[in-house]
Design a protein around this motif. Structure first.
Motif, PDB file in Angstrom:
ATOM      1  N   GLY A  72     -34.315  76.079 -87.910  1.00 37.08           N
ATOM      2  CA  GLY A  72     -34.187  76.186 -86.459  1.00 37.08           C
ATOM      3  C   GLY A  72     -34.076  74.854 -85.755  1.00 37.08           C
ATOM      4  N   LEU A  73     -33.905  74.938 -84.455  1.00 39.64           N
ATOM      5  CA  LEU A  73     -33.763  73.752 -83.614  1.00 39.64           C
ATOM      6  C   LEU A  73     -35.076  73.406 -82.911  1.00 39.64           C
TER       7      LEU A  73
ATOM      8  N   HIS B 219     -32.021  69.592 -85.605  1.00 37.15           N
ATOM      9  CA  HIS B 219     -32.243  70.654 -86.580  1.00 37.15           C
ATOM     10  C   HIS B 219     -33.489  70.318 -87.381  1.00 37.15           C
ATOM     11  N   GLN B 220     -34.305  71.330 -87.613  1.00 38.53           N
ATOM     12  CA  GLN B 220     -35.457  71.176 -88.480  1.00 38.53           C
ATOM     13  C   GLN B 220     -35.027  71.614 -89.883  1.00 38.53           C
ATOM     14  N   LEU B 221     -35.119  70.702 -90.828  1.00 37.80           N
ATOM     15  CA  LEU B 221     -34.699  70.982 -92.203  1.00 37.80           C
ATOM     16  C   LEU B 221     -35.896  70.852 -93.135  1.00 37.80           C
TER      17      LEU B 221
ATOM     18  N   GLU C  61     -29.789  65.404 -86.985  1.00 37.21           N
ATOM     19  CA  GLU C  61     -28.828  65.667 -85.915  1.00 37.21           C
ATOM     20  C   GLU C  61     -27.775  66.683 -86.340  1.00 37.21           C
ATOM     21  N   VAL C  62     -27.688  66.934 -87.647  1.00 33.17           N
ATOM     22  CA  VAL C  62     -26.713  67.890 -88.175  1.00 33.17           C
ATOM     23  C   VAL C  62     -27.439  68.948 -88.998  1.00 33.17           C
TER      24      VAL C  62
ATOM     25  N   THR D 241     -34.581  56.420 -93.240  1.00 32.66           N
ATOM     26  CA  THR D 241     -35.998  56.416 -93.558  1.00 32.66           C
ATOM     27  C   THR D 241     -36.688  57.242 -92.485  1.00 32.66           C
ATOM     28  N   TYR D 242     -37.272  58.361 -92.898  1.00 39.15           N
ATOM     29  CA  TYR D 242     -37.919  59.297 -91.990  1.00 39.15           C
ATOM     30  C   TYR D 242     -39.405  58.960 -91.903  1.00 39.15           C
ATOM     31  N   THR D 243     -39.906  58.854 -90.689  1.00 37.80           N
ATOM     32  CA  THR D 243     -41.304  58.527 -90.438  1.00 37.80           C
ATOM     33  C   THR D 243     -41.918  59.637 -89.583  1.00 37.80           C
ATOM     34  N   PRO D 244     -43.237  59.650 -89.430  1.00 39.57           N
ATOM     35  CA  PRO D 244     -43.879  60.763 -88.725  1.00 39.57           C
ATOM     36  C   PRO D 244     -43.433  60.909 -87.272  1.00 39.57           C
ATOM     37  N   TYR D 245     -43.292  62.158 -86.867  1.00 38.83           N
ATOM     38  CA  TYR D 245     -43.010  62.498 -85.474  1.00 38.83           C
ATOM     39  C   TYR D 245     -44.286  62.311 -84.672  1.00 38.83           C
ATOM     40  N   LEU D 246     -44.186  61.617 -83.544  1.00 48.37           N
ATOM     41  CA  LEU D 246     -45.363  61.284 -82.745  1.00 48.37           C
ATOM     42  C   LEU D 246     -45.526  62.161 -81.511  1.00 48.37           C
ATOM     43  N   TYR D 247     -44.828  63.295 -81.470  1.00 49.98           N
ATOM     44  CA  TYR D 247     -44.903  64.225 -80.345  1.00 49.98           C
ATOM     45  C   TYR D 247     -44.563  63.536 -79.025  1.00 49.98           C
ATOM     46  N   ASP D 248     -43.505  62.719 -79.083  1.00 53.93           N
ATOM     47  CA  ASP D 248     -43.036  61.985 -77.906  1.00 53.93           C
ATOM     48  C   ASP D 248     -41.577  62.317 -77.578  1.00 53.93           C
ATOM     49  N   ASP D 249     -41.077  63.426 -78.117  1.00 52.45           N
ATOM     50  CA  ASP D 249     -39.693  63.878 -77.940  1.00 52.45           C
ATOM     51  C   ASP D 249     -38.666  62.954 -78.578  1.00 52.45           C
ATOM     52  N   ASN D 250     -39.091  62.038 -79.438  1.00 49.03           N
ATOM     53  CA  ASN D 250     -38.173  61.201 -80.210  1.00 49.03           C
ATOM     54  C   ASN D 250     -38.111  61.775 -81.622  1.00 49.03           C
ATOM     55  N   TYR D 251     -37.079  62.576 -81.898  1.00 53.96           N
ATOM     56  CA  TYR D 251     -36.944  63.261 -83.180  1.00 53.96           C
ATOM     57  C   TYR D 251     -36.096  62.478 -84.175  1.00 53.96           C
TER      58      TYR D 251
END
Length: 160
Positions: free
Chosen positions: A52-53, A58-60, A82-83, A91-101
């Motif tokens: 889902g989005l 996109h959440q993969l 993004e796709v 390099t994927y790092t933790p999401y900080l719940y700041d709307d920066n995905y």
């Protein structure tokens, strides 16, 4: 006689050095793995499923597991892309719940015998892609402060 012993010694040294060089040319094993502290688990399959989005991303779900064993162990990450159905090199790092995905992962988890054993909220998942071959390096910590590391090289099967 000295010349013969010298030649044999030289040849033996060359053979030993060649074997050492060949055996040390790669920092990672051929098989993929993930480690929890010092305990290692083999992985030989990578799966990617869109779930889902969130915002415009996109959440993969990336799953690394082993299909050759009755032991159900796996390492899973929910990554933002993004796709859809494709994991870009980053390099994927933790999401900080700041709307920066961008290049973030929301959560990871490692499982043993099909049961969640630890949640991963810190660290990095480095993904590189060349043609259809992905190389993944994992360097994380779970909520119990266990070191979670891993490596996988191969294709990723997209689950529809």
């Amino acid at each position: 006689m000295k010349k013969i012993l010298c030649k044999i010694s030289f040849v033996m040294t060359f053979v030993v050095m060649s074997l050492l060089f060949v055996s040390c040319n790669d920092d990672y094993p051929d098989d993929g793995y993930f480690k929890v502290n010092e305990t290692s688990y083999t992985v030989n399959e990578a799966l990617l499923k869109s779930v889902g989005l969130e915002g415009d991303y996109h959440q993969l779900r990336l799953t690394l597991n082993n299909t050759n064993t009755n032991d159900a162990h796996s390492l899973n990450f929910l990554l933002y892309s993004e796709v859809d159905e494709y994991l870009p090199s980053a390099t994927y790092t933790p999401y900080l719940y700041d709307d920066n995905y961008h290049n973030k992962f929301k959560r990871g988890v490692w499982e043993l015998n099909g049961v969640e054993a630890g949640a991963i909220l810190l660290g990095s998942v480095k993904v590189t892609k060349s043609n259809d071959i992905y190389t993944i390096h994992i360097n994380c910590k779970d909520v119990n402060n266990n070191d979670i590391s891993g490596y996988y090289k191969g294709e990723i099967k997209v689950i529809k």
